[in-house]
Write an enzyme that holds these catalytic residues in place. Structure first.
Site, PDB file in Angstrom:
ATOM      1  N   GLU A  71     -10.518  90.573  66.995  1.00  0.00           N
ATOM      2  CA  GLU A  71     -10.577  90.500  65.535  1.00  0.00           C
ATOM      3  C   GLU A  71     -10.334  89.067  65.095  1.00  0.00           C
ATOM      4  O   GLU A  71      -9.298  88.471  65.398  1.00  0.00           O
ATOM      5  CB  GLU A  71      -9.565  91.419  64.856  1.00  0.00           C
ATOM      6  CG  GLU A  71      -9.725  91.358  63.335  1.00  0.00           C
ATOM      7  CD  GLU A  71      -8.770  92.240  62.545  1.00  0.00           C
ATOM      8  OE1 GLU A  71      -8.991  92.374  61.325  1.00  0.00           O
ATOM      9  OE2 GLU A  71      -7.816  92.767  63.127  1.00  0.00           O
ATOM     10  N   ASP A 146     -12.626  84.450  54.574  1.00  0.00           N
ATOM     11  CA  ASP A 146     -12.490  83.667  53.353  1.00  0.00           C
ATOM     12  C   ASP A 146     -13.864  83.513  52.702  1.00  0.00           C
ATOM     13  O   ASP A 146     -14.787  82.972  53.318  1.00  0.00           O
ATOM     14  CB  ASP A 146     -11.913  82.291  53.691  1.00  0.00           C
ATOM     15  CG  ASP A 146     -11.388  81.563  52.461  1.00  0.00           C
ATOM     16  OD1 ASP A 146     -12.009  81.706  51.385  1.00  0.00           O
ATOM     17  OD2 ASP A 146     -10.384  80.850  52.572  1.00  0.00           O
ATOM     18  N   ASP A 182     -15.898  91.950  50.513  1.00  0.00           N
ATOM     19  CA  ASP A 182     -15.960  92.514  49.171  1.00  0.00           C
ATOM     20  C   ASP A 182     -16.628  91.542  48.193  1.00  0.00           C
ATOM     21  O   ASP A 182     -16.565  91.745  46.984  1.00  0.00           O
ATOM     22  CB  ASP A 182     -14.565  92.902  48.667  1.00  0.00           C
ATOM     23  CG  ASP A 182     -13.596  91.738  48.668  1.00  0.00           C
ATOM     24  OD1 ASP A 182     -13.866  90.719  49.334  1.00  0.00           O
ATOM     25  OD2 ASP A 182     -12.534  91.839  48.007  1.00  0.00           O
TER      26      ASP A 182
END
Length: 243
Positions: A71, A146, A182
């Site tokens: 990850e 980011d 998102d």
């Protein structure tokens, strides 16, 4: 990023390193738990760099041969700790530049009695290129990187055309990259970059992938949903051609 360096420091970094003091509990976790969880690495010029030629043997690091999931930008570790606890047959590597987040990850992993998780404090492109052997990774997760949402900063985003070859080199043929964000414009950029990347094919039908059920619902994701930002997932499979 203020650290002087060469190589990947002239390119986007995985997540910006945050400064600030850790809490007393986090400092204690770092002292007591990092020898068990954190992989020591040789540095290049920057504090979160990896010296070329420093590849580890994942089998020796984890003490077994197993699937390996990495990850990138693991934050406080909510997703990867949950995954490691749910899938003890798989090995997990958390890559993060935020030391307090790594400390929190270790605290939670220790409380859960997890033995199949390791952490590395480093910039992700250099981990994939210099620390992990080529073709050693089964899945790479990049959840909520980011977004650099200001127009003048978008060139700093991780998912740019030069990054997929680094992903491809680290993944075994058939390995998967899972992405989530998102920010709609970043999701579309991710899809455009990965669609054009040699050696990758879509691992989903339609416009977007279904939400990956192995990604635990975090407070960060809930917050994004509350303010009206739709979460978009993508998944790409390393097809073993090109790259």
């Amino acid at each position: 990023m203020t650290e002087p360096s060469r190589g990947f420091r002239e390119r986007p970094v995985s997540f910006v390193r945050r400064s600030g003091r850790m809490s007393e509990a986090q400092e204690r976790a770092w002292r007591e738990l990092s020898p068990r969880f954190v992989i020591p690495v040789a540095r290049d010029v920057a504090a979160t760099s990896i010296l070329p030629g420093s590849a580890i043997d994942p089998g020796a690091t984890f003490g077994r041969s197993a699937r390996l999931v990495v990850e990138i930008g693991s934050g406080q570790g909510h997703a990867i700790v949950h995954a490691a606890a749910s899938d003890p047959a798989t090995d997990f590597l958390a890559v993060e530049v935020f030391r307090a987040g790594l400390a929190r990850t270790m605290l939670d992993a220790d409380r859960a009695g997890i033995g199949n998780l390791r952490l590395v404090e480093a910039n992700a492109p250099e981990v994939l290129q210099h620390l992990l052997p080529a073709g050693s990774v089964d899945e790479i997760w990049i959840f909520f990187p980011d977004p650099w949402h200001k127009k003048r900063h978008t060139k700093r985003r991780l998912l740019a055309p030069e990054f997929p070859p680094v992903l491809a080199a680290a993944l075994r043929p058939g390995g998967v990259v899972r992405l989530a964000t998102d920010w709609e414009d970043y999701a579309r950029q991710m899809r455009e970059v990965m669609d054009a990347a040699s050696g990758f094919v879509r691992d989903f039908p339609g416009e977007w992938a279904e939400r990956y059920d192995g990604r635990v619902l975090t407070a960060f994701e809930r917050k994004g949903t509350r303010v009206g930002r739709e979460i978009r997932d993508l998944a790409y499979r390393r097809d073993g051609i090109g790259g």
